[in-house]
Design an enzyme around this catalytic site. Structure first.
Site, PDB file in Angstrom:
ATOM      1  N   LYS A 163       0.855  -1.186   0.000  1.00 45.96           N
ATOM      2  CA  LYS A 163       0.000   0.000   0.000  1.00 45.96           C
ATOM      3  C   LYS A 163       0.892   1.238   0.000  1.00 45.96           C
ATOM      4  O   LYS A 163       1.685   1.436   0.918  1.00 45.96           O
ATOM      5  CB  LYS A 163      -0.922  -0.002   1.222  1.00 45.96           C
ATOM      6  CG  LYS A 163      -1.827   1.224   1.320  1.00 45.96           C
ATOM      7  CD  LYS A 163      -2.723   1.108   2.538  1.00 45.96           C
ATOM      8  CE  LYS A 163      -3.581   2.343   2.727  1.00 45.96           C
ATOM      9  NZ  LYS A 163      -4.457   2.228   3.919  1.00 45.96           N
ATOM     10  N   LYS A 182      -2.186  -1.479  -3.658  1.00 47.95           N
ATOM     11  CA  LYS A 182      -3.092  -0.324  -3.568  1.00 47.95           C
ATOM     12  C   LYS A 182      -2.278   0.958  -3.580  1.00 47.95           C
ATOM     13  O   LYS A 182      -1.345   1.077  -2.777  1.00 47.95           O
ATOM     14  CB  LYS A 182      -3.915  -0.414  -2.269  1.00 47.95           C
ATOM     15  CG  LYS A 182      -4.833   0.800  -2.048  1.00 47.95           C
ATOM     16  CD  LYS A 182      -5.497   0.741  -0.689  1.00 47.95           C
ATOM     17  CE  LYS A 182      -6.372   1.981  -0.488  1.00 47.95           C
ATOM     18  NZ  LYS A 182      -6.995   2.020   0.842  1.00 47.95           N
TER      19      LYS A 182
END
Length: 324
Positions: free
Chosen positions: A195, A248
């Site tokens: 992420k 992400k």
């Protein structure tokens, strides 16, 4: 010289070259609030709303009929319910709208896969994803203990998968250790392993009212250029017991997803097509720069072609129609 045009001249030949996802690969992020009869629009995200628990069945039922198989649940609370420990995230004898939503959805849609985001940012008064020391620094050990408590509380309320998005070091191992102490709970972990500290989360923070105070999240979310860090994070989380790993955002990080899949071909890989990516596509379509459906399907094929198995996207309702 080889001629390629005859290889995709017929519509069926084009389908042979398609990488469109199956409906079962889609996960729909939903936002839940307290109260009754609440359907709150999000100005920065067209067609996205916060729903109170009592409206969830009515909201999701048509999508389940169309083939929706999984949701990712986020809780949103008012500032009056926030504190330094994120108590309403669960695990301290308190429950949030997420716990209520899990119980309702488990009863209403027994076959729907329920994934819960595990993080503290929407529940803490300081807006960070973990616990802070008295001096205002991130306390990693206290954070992973707290996140583990939250994950256990979601599992006990009916979550099928818990998904830590906080990016604390070693939180997957801590959550796994605590869940393993409750063998009746067969709940795997979907880690937001890779992420990045992205500028594309702005609309999401509007939805969850979770913008951080004092300092940003760059001390624990990955730097955008951190390719090796992202690969190390995925490797570590798998070793600590994650059943799934995630990239992400996704559009600018397809190289990361492809390399994770190359290194771990037997691991199901998820991606999160985040709020900023969603809103940018809508903005372009509204200005008639391109056709919304064609662009969204092109993105989805790109994700699948990269090797992604699970796609978390706000376009899920439209895709359930388009993928008929």
């Amino acid at each position: 010289m080889d001629k390629l045009h005859p290889l995709f001249a017929h519509p069926t030949q084009k389908l042979w070259n398609s990488c469109l996802p199956r409906k079962s690969q889609l996960v729909y992020p939903i936002f839940v609030v307290d109260g009754e009869n609440q359907k709150q629009p999000i100005n920065s995200m067209p067609n996205v709303y916060r729903y109170s628990v009592d409206l969830l069945k009515e909201f999701l039922e048509p999508l389940v009929v169309k083939g929706l198989k999984a949701v990712l649940i986020f809780g949103v609370i008012g500032n009056e319910g926030k504190d330094e420990l994120g108590s309403l995230a669960g695990g301290l004898g308190k429950e949030s709208c997420v716990h209520k939503a899990l119980r309702l959805l488990k009863q209403a849609f027994p076959q729907l896969l329920l994934i819960t985001d595990v993080c503290l940012c929407a529940y803490t008064s300081h807006g960070h994803c973990g616990i802070l020391t008295k001096d205002g620094y991130l306390d990693n050990q206290a954070s992973i203990k707290r996140l583990s408590e939250c994950a256990l509380s979601y599992a006990q309320a009916g979550a099928d998968i818990v998904a830590p998005s906080d990016m604390m070091d070693n939180r997957v191992g801590a959550i796994k250790e605590l869940l393993d102490q409750h063998p009746n709970l067969r709940v795997p972990i979907m880690s937001y392993s890779s992420k990045f500290c992205s500028a594309l989360y702005g609309p999401f923070r509007d939805v969850c009212c979770s913008a951080p105070q004092k300092f940003d999240r760059s001390s624990y979310q990955l730097p955008p250029g951190g390719r090796q860090l992202a690969l190390q994070a995925a490797e570590r989380d798998l070793k600590e017991g994650a059943g799934y790993v995630m990239v992400k955002p996704i559009t600018a990080y397809l190289d990361i997803a492809a390399e994770i899949k190359r290194r771990h071909p037997d691991t199901l890989l998820a991606c999160y097509h985040v709020s900023g990516e969603y809103s940018m596509i809508h903005a372009g379509a509204e200005k008639k720069l391109f056709d919304l459906k064609r662009v969204v399907l092109e993105y989805m094929e790109g994700f699948v072609r990269t090797g992604i198995d699970i796609i978390i996207t706000y376009f899920t309702p439209e895709l359930l129609d388009w993928l008929e």
